[in-house]
Scaffold this motif. Sequence first.
Motif, PDB file in Angstrom:
ATOM      1  N   GLY A  38     -15.406   8.046  24.785  1.00 58.49           N
ATOM      2  CA  GLY A  38     -15.066   8.999  23.736  1.00 58.49           C
ATOM      3  C   GLY A  38     -13.613   8.955  23.306  1.00 58.49           C
ATOM      4  N   TRP A  39     -12.732   8.454  24.167  1.00 62.37           N
ATOM      5  CA  TRP A  39     -11.312   8.375  23.802  1.00 62.37           C
ATOM      6  C   TRP A  39     -11.066   7.366  22.690  1.00 62.37           C
ATOM      7  N   ILE A  40     -12.059   6.546  22.378  1.00 65.08           N
ATOM      8  CA  ILE A  40     -11.962   5.650  21.225  1.00 65.08           C
ATOM      9  C   ILE A  40     -11.834   6.479  19.948  1.00 65.08           C
ATOM     10  N   GLY A  41     -12.243   7.749  20.000  1.00 69.18           N
ATOM     11  CA  GLY A  41     -12.145   8.645  18.853  1.00 69.18           C
ATOM     12  C   GLY A  41     -10.727   8.880  18.371  1.00 69.18           C
ATOM     13  N   VAL A  42      -9.740   8.520  19.175  1.00 71.97           N
ATOM     14  CA  VAL A  42      -8.344   8.653  18.757  1.00 71.97           C
ATOM     15  C   VAL A  42      -8.062   7.725  17.575  1.00 71.97           C
ATOM     16  N   VAL A  43      -8.685   6.563  17.551  1.00 66.19           N
ATOM     17  CA  VAL A  43      -8.439   5.580  16.485  1.00 66.19           C
ATOM     18  C   VAL A  43      -8.884   6.105  15.111  1.00 66.19           C
ATOM     19  N   PRO A  44     -10.146   6.540  14.937  1.00 64.43           N
ATOM     20  CA  PRO A  44     -10.503   7.058  13.613  1.00 64.43           C
ATOM     21  C   PRO A  44      -9.737   8.324  13.251  1.00 64.43           C
ATOM     22  N   LEU A  45      -9.370   9.118  14.252  1.00 61.51           N
ATOM     23  CA  LEU A  45      -8.599  10.323  13.969  1.00 61.51           C
ATOM     24  C   LEU A  45      -7.206   9.968  13.443  1.00 61.51           C
ATOM     25  N   LEU A  46      -6.566   8.979  14.043  1.00 62.06           N
ATOM     26  CA  LEU A  46      -5.254   8.536  13.564  1.00 62.06           C
ATOM     27  C   LEU A  46      -5.325   7.904  12.182  1.00 62.06           C
ATOM     28  N   THR A  47      -6.338   7.081  11.935  1.00 68.73           N
ATOM     29  CA  THR A  47      -6.452   6.458  10.617  1.00 68.73           C
ATOM     30  C   THR A  47      -6.752   7.500   9.543  1.00 68.73           C
ATOM     31  N   ALA A  48      -7.487   8.546   9.906  1.00 75.98           N
ATOM     32  CA  ALA A  48      -7.735   9.634   8.947  1.00 75.98           C
ATOM     33  C   ALA A  48      -6.446  10.393   8.662  1.00 75.98           C
ATOM     34  N   PHE A  49      -5.668  10.648   9.699  1.00 77.38           N
ATOM     35  CA  PHE A  49      -4.421  11.394   9.542  1.00 77.38           C
ATOM     36  C   PHE A  49      -3.398  10.603   8.731  1.00 77.38           C
ATOM     37  N   LEU A  50      -3.281   9.302   9.006  1.00 81.80           N
ATOM     38  CA  LEU A  50      -2.292   8.472   8.313  1.00 81.80           C
ATOM     39  C   LEU A  50      -2.755   8.019   6.934  1.00 81.80           C
ATOM     40  N   GLY A  51      -4.079   7.944   6.721  1.00 80.89           N
ATOM     41  CA  GLY A  51      -4.597   7.491   5.434  1.00 80.89           C
ATOM     42  C   GLY A  51      -4.534   5.985   5.263  1.00 80.89           C
ATOM     43  N   ASN A  52      -4.317   5.275   6.356  1.00 78.43           N
ATOM     44  CA  ASN A  52      -4.224   3.826   6.310  1.00 78.43           C
ATOM     45  C   ASN A  52      -5.021   3.232   7.450  1.00 78.43           C
ATOM     46  N   CYS A  53      -5.839   2.242   7.128  1.00 75.88           N
ATOM     47  CA  CYS A  53      -6.645   1.545   8.124  1.00 75.88           C
ATOM     48  C   CYS A  53      -6.186   0.084   8.173  1.00 75.88           C
ATOM     49  N   PRO A  54      -5.659  -0.368   9.322  1.00 76.91           N
ATOM     50  CA  PRO A  54      -5.200  -1.759   9.415  1.00 76.91           C
ATOM     51  C   PRO A  54      -6.315  -2.779   9.135  1.00 76.91           C
ATOM     52  N   ALA A  55      -7.529  -2.494   9.561  1.00 75.64           N
ATOM     53  CA  ALA A  55      -8.641  -3.420   9.297  1.00 75.64           C
ATOM     54  C   ALA A  55      -8.898  -3.528   7.789  1.00 75.64           C
ATOM     55  N   TYR A  56      -8.820  -2.408   7.077  1.00 77.94           N
ATOM     56  CA  TYR A  56      -8.984  -2.438   5.624  1.00 77.94           C
ATOM     57  C   TYR A  56      -7.881  -3.288   4.987  1.00 77.94           C
ATOM     58  N   SER A  57      -6.657  -3.179   5.490  1.00 77.09           N
ATOM     59  CA  SER A  57      -5.542  -3.968   4.950  1.00 77.09           C
ATOM     60  C   SER A  57      -5.791  -5.458   5.118  1.00 77.09           C
ATOM     61  N   ILE A  58      -6.264  -5.853   6.298  1.00 79.27           N
ATOM     62  CA  ILE A  58      -6.534  -7.265   6.569  1.00 79.27           C
ATOM     63  C   ILE A  58      -7.647  -7.790   5.674  1.00 79.27           C
ATOM     64  N   LEU A  59      -8.690  -6.969   5.473  1.00 79.13           N
ATOM     65  CA  LEU A  59      -9.848  -7.390   4.676  1.00 79.13           C
ATOM     66  C   LEU A  59      -9.675  -7.142   3.173  1.00 79.13           C
ATOM     67  N   GLY A  60      -8.596  -6.479   2.783  1.00 78.40           N
ATOM     68  CA  GLY A  60      -8.351  -6.208   1.360  1.00 78.40           C
ATOM     69  C   GLY A  60      -9.250  -5.131   0.787  1.00 78.40           C
ATOM     70  N   ILE A  61      -9.673  -4.190   1.618  1.00 80.34           N
ATOM     71  CA  ILE A  61     -10.584  -3.113   1.205  1.00 80.34           C
ATOM     72  C   ILE A  61      -9.773  -1.841   0.968  1.00 80.34           C
ATOM     73  N   SER A  62     -10.200  -1.046   0.007  1.00 76.10           N
ATOM     74  CA  SER A  62      -9.617   0.262  -0.225  1.00 76.10           C
ATOM     75  C   SER A  62     -10.712   1.217  -0.681  1.00 76.10           C
ATOM     76  N   THR A  63     -10.782   2.389  -0.058  1.00 82.33           N
ATOM     77  CA  THR A  63     -11.768   3.391  -0.478  1.00 82.33           C
ATOM     78  C   THR A  63     -11.096   4.481  -1.307  1.00 82.33           C
ATOM     79  N   CYS A  64      -9.830   4.299  -1.625  1.00 87.67           N
ATOM     80  CA  CYS A  64      -9.133   5.229  -2.521  1.00 87.67           C
ATOM     81  C   CYS A  64      -9.641   5.011  -3.935  1.00 87.67           C
TER      82      CYS A  64
END
Length: 69
Positions: A38-64
């Motif tokens: 369950g501590w893996i939940g820190v990752v989606p929580l941080l990406t939600a808080f920061l508004g940036n996903c490193p995997a999206y950056s690498i893949l060139g994806i944006s949901t904005c």
Amino acid sequence: MVRNVGTIDRSLRAIIGLVLIAYAIPLGFSQTGWNWVGWIGVVPLLTAFLGNCPAYSILGISTCGRKSG
């Protein structure tokens, strides 16, 4: 840091992150021996808080939404 996580995506990440952390603590869940996962939940929580996903950056994806101009 460029935002690449949209509003709905951020909301879902925050909810999933909180549920996973609740599983790790265990709030409302039974002890299974796998609660540490369950501590893996820190990752989606941080990406939600920061508004940036490193995997999206690498893949060139944006949901904005599209930006005009």
